[in-house]
Design a protein around this motif. Structure first.
Motif, PDB file in Angstrom:
ATOM      1  N   THR A  43       0.826  -1.216   0.000  1.00 60.85           N
ATOM      2  CA  THR A  43       0.000   0.000   0.000  1.00 60.85           C
ATOM      3  C   THR A  43       0.859   1.264   0.000  1.00 60.85           C
ATOM      4  O   THR A  43       0.350   2.371  -0.176  1.00 60.85           O
ATOM      5  CB  THR A  43      -0.876   0.049   1.255  1.00 60.85           C
ATOM      6  N   SER A  55      19.852  -2.210  -2.327  1.00 62.98           N
ATOM      7  CA  SER A  55      19.670  -1.000  -1.522  1.00 62.98           C
ATOM      8  C   SER A  55      20.089  -1.282  -0.080  1.00 62.98           C
ATOM      9  O   SER A  55      20.057  -2.421   0.367  1.00 62.98           O
ATOM     10  CB  SER A  55      18.204  -0.574  -1.491  1.00 62.98           C
ATOM     11  N   GLY A 103       4.435   1.439   4.524  1.00 62.68           N
ATOM     12  CA  GLY A 103       5.500   0.862   5.371  1.00 62.68           C
ATOM     13  C   GLY A 103       6.608   1.850   5.723  1.00 62.68           C
ATOM     14  O   GLY A 103       6.939   2.066   6.897  1.00 62.68           O
ATOM     15  N   LEU A 104       7.203   2.490   4.693  1.00 61.75           N
ATOM     16  CA  LEU A 104       8.340   3.399   4.960  1.00 61.75           C
ATOM     17  C   LEU A 104       7.883   4.681   5.671  1.00 61.75           C
ATOM     18  O   LEU A 104       8.632   5.253   6.453  1.00 61.75           O
ATOM     19  CB  LEU A 104       9.060   3.744   3.661  1.00 61.75           C
TER      20      LEU A 104
HETATM   21  P1  ADP Z   1       5.076  -0.777  -0.040  1.00 63.13           P
HETATM   22  O1  ADP Z   1       6.196  -1.661   0.148  1.00 63.13           O
HETATM   23  O2  ADP Z   1       3.858  -1.194   0.656  1.00 63.13           O
HETATM   24  O3  ADP Z   1       4.851  -0.349  -1.405  1.00 63.13           O
HETATM   25  P2  ADP Z   1       6.709   1.039   1.343  1.00 63.13           P
HETATM   26  O4  ADP Z   1       6.427   2.346   1.956  1.00 63.13           O
HETATM   27  O5  ADP Z   1       7.269   0.021   2.196  1.00 63.13           O
HETATM   28  O6  ADP Z   1       5.427   0.586   0.648  1.00 63.13           O
HETATM   29  O7  ADP Z   1       7.694   1.309   0.180  1.00 63.13           O
HETATM   30  C1  ADP Z   1       7.509   2.380  -0.699  1.00 63.13           C
HETATM   31  C2  ADP Z   1       8.152   2.070  -2.017  1.00 63.13           C
HETATM   32  O8  ADP Z   1       9.564   2.082  -1.876  1.00 63.13           O
HETATM   33  C3  ADP Z   1       7.905   0.740  -2.503  1.00 63.13           C
HETATM   34  O9  ADP Z   1       6.732   0.745  -3.275  1.00 63.13           O
HETATM   35  C4  ADP Z   1       9.084   0.429  -3.362  1.00 63.13           C
HETATM   36  O10 ADP Z   1       8.927   0.904  -4.640  1.00 63.13           O
HETATM   37  C5  ADP Z   1      10.184   1.137  -2.716  1.00 63.13           C
HETATM   38  N1  ADP Z   1      11.019   0.242  -1.875  1.00 63.13           N
HETATM   39  C6  ADP Z   1      10.911   0.080  -0.544  1.00 63.13           C
HETATM   40  N2  ADP Z   1      11.889  -0.772  -0.122  1.00 63.13           N
HETATM   41  C7  ADP Z   1      12.564  -1.168  -1.192  1.00 63.13           C
HETATM   42  C8  ADP Z   1      13.706  -2.043  -1.404  1.00 63.13           C
HETATM   43  N3  ADP Z   1      14.286  -2.698  -0.410  1.00 63.13           N
HETATM   44  N4  ADP Z   1      14.179  -2.181  -2.677  1.00 63.13           N
HETATM   45  C9  ADP Z   1      13.603  -1.521  -3.687  1.00 63.13           C
HETATM   46  N5  ADP Z   1      12.557  -0.683  -3.576  1.00 63.13           N
HETATM   47  C10 ADP Z   1      12.039  -0.519  -2.315  1.00 63.13           C
END
Ligand code: ADP
Length: 652
Positions: free
Chosen positions: A614, A642, A617-618
């Motif tokens: 969604t 990353s 998370g971040l």
């Molecule tokens: P979700 O994972 O639910 O889409 P997040 O907020 O966790 O939402 O992540 C936001 C976006 O950041 C993700 O949609 C993804 O594109 C990118 N992302 C997060 N973590 C990673 C990772 N470890 N490697 C690559 N892209 C990542």
């Protein structure tokens, strides 16, 4: 500040004065010596004059006696020995100083009286006596009596001898004939005693030279030769056929007294020099001290005058000194506008009591009072906030109060502005969260209705309407499901507390282990390899730390490169006053362009059918890390992997 003369100048002056005073002293001493010398010499001249007179008469007299004898011989054209003895005996009876009288005819002694003791001289030719002949010859040639001696006598002893030549009357040719000579042998001790010259009786130290009448260059006649070397008073005694030189010195020596005055003079000169040097030293140290004082005063004055802080000195409330900063702070055009006015005039009425009490405390305690905030009314009509410190000082010999103050009005208004901004921000954040919470909470209910009716619609009418209707129903079901997920995430996010309550020492390794245990199925299914390094104990709420790791590890596994199972590594290292955690993977990576975007709510970089999620998370991770007081960021190379970093302040 006056021009400073070289410090050596007073010493040079002192040396000069000391030298001059010593010279003056020496001159005075020399004059005194001369004066005394003069007096002593005058006395010596008198004494010597008397001695000379006595000597001249005592020595001339015996020769005069012989004159009578000579006259007799000339008259009778010679004299018989017997007659000579007769006459001589009569003459000598009255002159005990004459030891004997000899008569030489030609140059040979033929008669002597008294004969008995002087037989030895009879027949002696003066020419054979080199010690006597020169004087005898002189008497013969000059035809005048001479006084020879002291002479060593043939018959023993020494004596003075008067040589009286006898020339008989002129003959037919008109020339006088040499007959012979009479020698008057004078007893030295007697003749000197007769003239009053005896060492112990003389009031002066006397010496006489002039053997054979040679005066100053002749041999010693009487006394100590050293007398002549001692700067004596000298005087000539005129004797028949020559002279003697007398030398006289004071018996006690010239200068016993003078030596004393000499030493006294040296002592006084040294003393004077010391005194002058003492005075010079005093002047130099006084000047140095004064110079230092004025220099340090000048330095402090310059410091105070140019100091960025306002400085104002007042006594009994009356201002008598202000620096430039004070003039500006108090809105005056120049210092004169403030000097002479009362300090209380610039203090805001609300602060006058406080200001007065502080001045009393400073004067009473003789010290200083700490900084307080006050308010001043400036001369140009402003009201300013100031930090004031007051201290006791001694100025121009009298106690005074030094007030040092800084205008903090700008700082104060900036502070107030900042505080209100922070407050506004806090309130609007709260409102936002409240709104998010209320909205998501309240939306849940109608959404649940919509969802359940749409599902009902699907269950009841699937296959009974046309194919498009079935598809529309499927879209509606999926849409409501997604909306429910998002609302639930939003609710979740808005519930995140910004309180730090419940933070406790937490073993982050144990937290990660538990998270991995919860995700075991996901890990297994993806074939990911997770490697956990040494992790510290940190001060956090354990479930929040778990949530951060859960999101980051979940993403690291989820965003693996197709066909390449994730290799996840979790580490931590200490960096000054914080711990820095890292979660790295070898997944698809993230473009630099999305540096900030991915931490925003519902921001995703991929379609849902490629990577599920969604996009919350971040956003949750960032909110949690910020609540702890840390930061979160990532470094990435697209296609290679990353690394997500976050920091937590260390507890110690
Ligand atoms: P979700 O994972 O639910 O889409 P997040 O907020 O966790 O939402 O992540 C936001 C976006 O950041 C993700 O949609 C993804 O594109 C990118 N992302 C997060 N973590 C990673 C990772 N470890 N490697 C690559 N892209 C990542």
């Amino acid at each position: 500040m006056g021009r400073r003369t070289h410090p050596v100048v007073p010493y040079v002056a002192a040396a000069l004065v000391a030298v001059l005073s010593t010279l003056a002293l020496l001159e005075v001493h020399r004059l005194e010596v001369d004066r005394r010398d003069e007096a002593v010499r005058a006395e010596l001249v008198t004494q010597l004059g008397a001695i000379r007179a006595r000597l001249e008469s005592a020595l001339t007299e015996p020769l005069l006696i012989s004159r009578g004898l000579v006259a007799n011989i000339v008259q009778h054209d010679g004299i018989a020995d017997r007659e000579f003895s007769g006459l001589t005996s009569i003459m000598l009876a009255d002159y005990p100083v004459i030891r004997n009288l000899t008569l030489a005819r030609g140059t040979v002694i033929e008669t002597v009286y008294p004969e008995a003791a002087n037989q030895a001289v009879i027949g002696v030719d003066y020419r054979d006596r080199p010690d006597q002949w020169p004087m005898v010859e002189r008497a013969i040639q000059t035809r005048r009596p001479v006084l020879a001696g002291p002479v060593k006598l043939i018959q023993g002893g020494t004596a003075l001898i008067g040589r009286v030549p006898i020339y008989l009357s002129a003959n037919a040719a008109g020339t006088q004939r040499f007959y012979g000579l009479i020698s008057v042998v004078i007893d030295i001790p007697r003749v000197f005693a007769g003239a009053g010259i005896e060492a112990e009786r003389l009031p002066i130290r006397l010496a006489i030279r002039g053997q054979d009448g040679l005066g100053g260059v002749g041999g010693m006649v009487w006394g100590d030769e050293a007398t002549f070397a001692d700067h004596p008073v000298e005087m000539d005694v005129h004797l028949p056929g020559g002279s003697w030189r007398l030398a006289g010195l004071p018996k006690a020596g010239y200068d016993t007294d003078l030596r004393l005055t000499h030493f006294l003079g040296v002592f006084i000169a040294v003393l004077l020099a010391l005194i002058w040097f003492g005075i010079a030293h005093y002047i130099v140290s006084l000047r140095t001290a004064r110079w230092r004082a004025s220099e340090s005063e000048g330095r402090y004055r310059a410091l105070v005058e140019t100091a960025p802080m306002a400085v104002c000195a007042h006594r009994d409330g009356e201002i008598f000194f202000v620096n430039e900063a004070a003039v500006q702070t108090l809105g005056a055009s120049d210092a004169d506008q403030l000097i002479g006015t009362n300090i209380a005039d610039v203090v805001h009425p609300d602060y006058r009591d406080l200001a007065r009490n502080r001045v009393d405390a400073v004067l009473g305690g003789g010290g200083r009072v700490p900084v307080v905030e006050q308010r001043f009314n400036t001369l140009d009509g402003r009201c300013i906030d100031v930090d004031v410190v007051a201290a006791w000082v001694m100025m121009d010999g009298e106690p005074a109060v030094l007030s040092v103050f800084t205008d903090i009005s700008q700082r104060r208004s900036a502070e107030i502005e900042r505080e209100s901004l922070v407050e506004n921000l806090r309130r609007s954040n709260e409102d936002l969260l409240q709104f998010a919470y209320i909205a998501s909470h309240d939306l849940q209910e109608p959404l649940r209705n919509v969802a359940s009716y749409v599902q009902l619609l699907g269950r009841r009418y699937r296959g009974k309407l046309d194919q498009d209707a079935d598809q529309f129903i499927d879209y509606a079901v999926a849409g409501t499901k997604r909306m429910q997920e998002m609302i639930s995430d939003l609710l979740d996010y808005s519930r995140l507390s910004s309180e730090s309550e419940g933070a406790q020492p937490t073993d982050s390794y144990a937290v990660v282990t538990r998270v991995l245990a919860d995700m075991a199925e996901t890990v297994r299914a993806s074939g990911a390899i997770v490697d956990v390094g040494r992790l510290p104990v940190v001060q956090v709420r354990p479930h929040e730390l778990a949530r951060i790791f859960q999101n980051l590890i979940g993403n690291a596994i989820k965003y693996a490169k197709p066909g390449r199972p994730s290799q996840v590594r979790i580490n931590a290292r200490r960096d000054e006053r914080e711990w820095m955690f890292s979660v790295s993977d070898n997944g698809i990576g993230i473009s630099e362009d999305y540096r900030d975007k991915i931490f925003a709510m519902f921001q995703r970089l991929h379609a849902r059918d490629v990577y599920e999620g969604t996009g919350i998370g971040l956003a949750i991770c960032r909110k949690l890390v910020q609540n702890i007081g840390g930061r979160i960021w990532f470094e990435s190379t697209e296609g290679e992997g990353s690394t997500f970093f976050f920091t937590i302040p260390s507890a110690d």
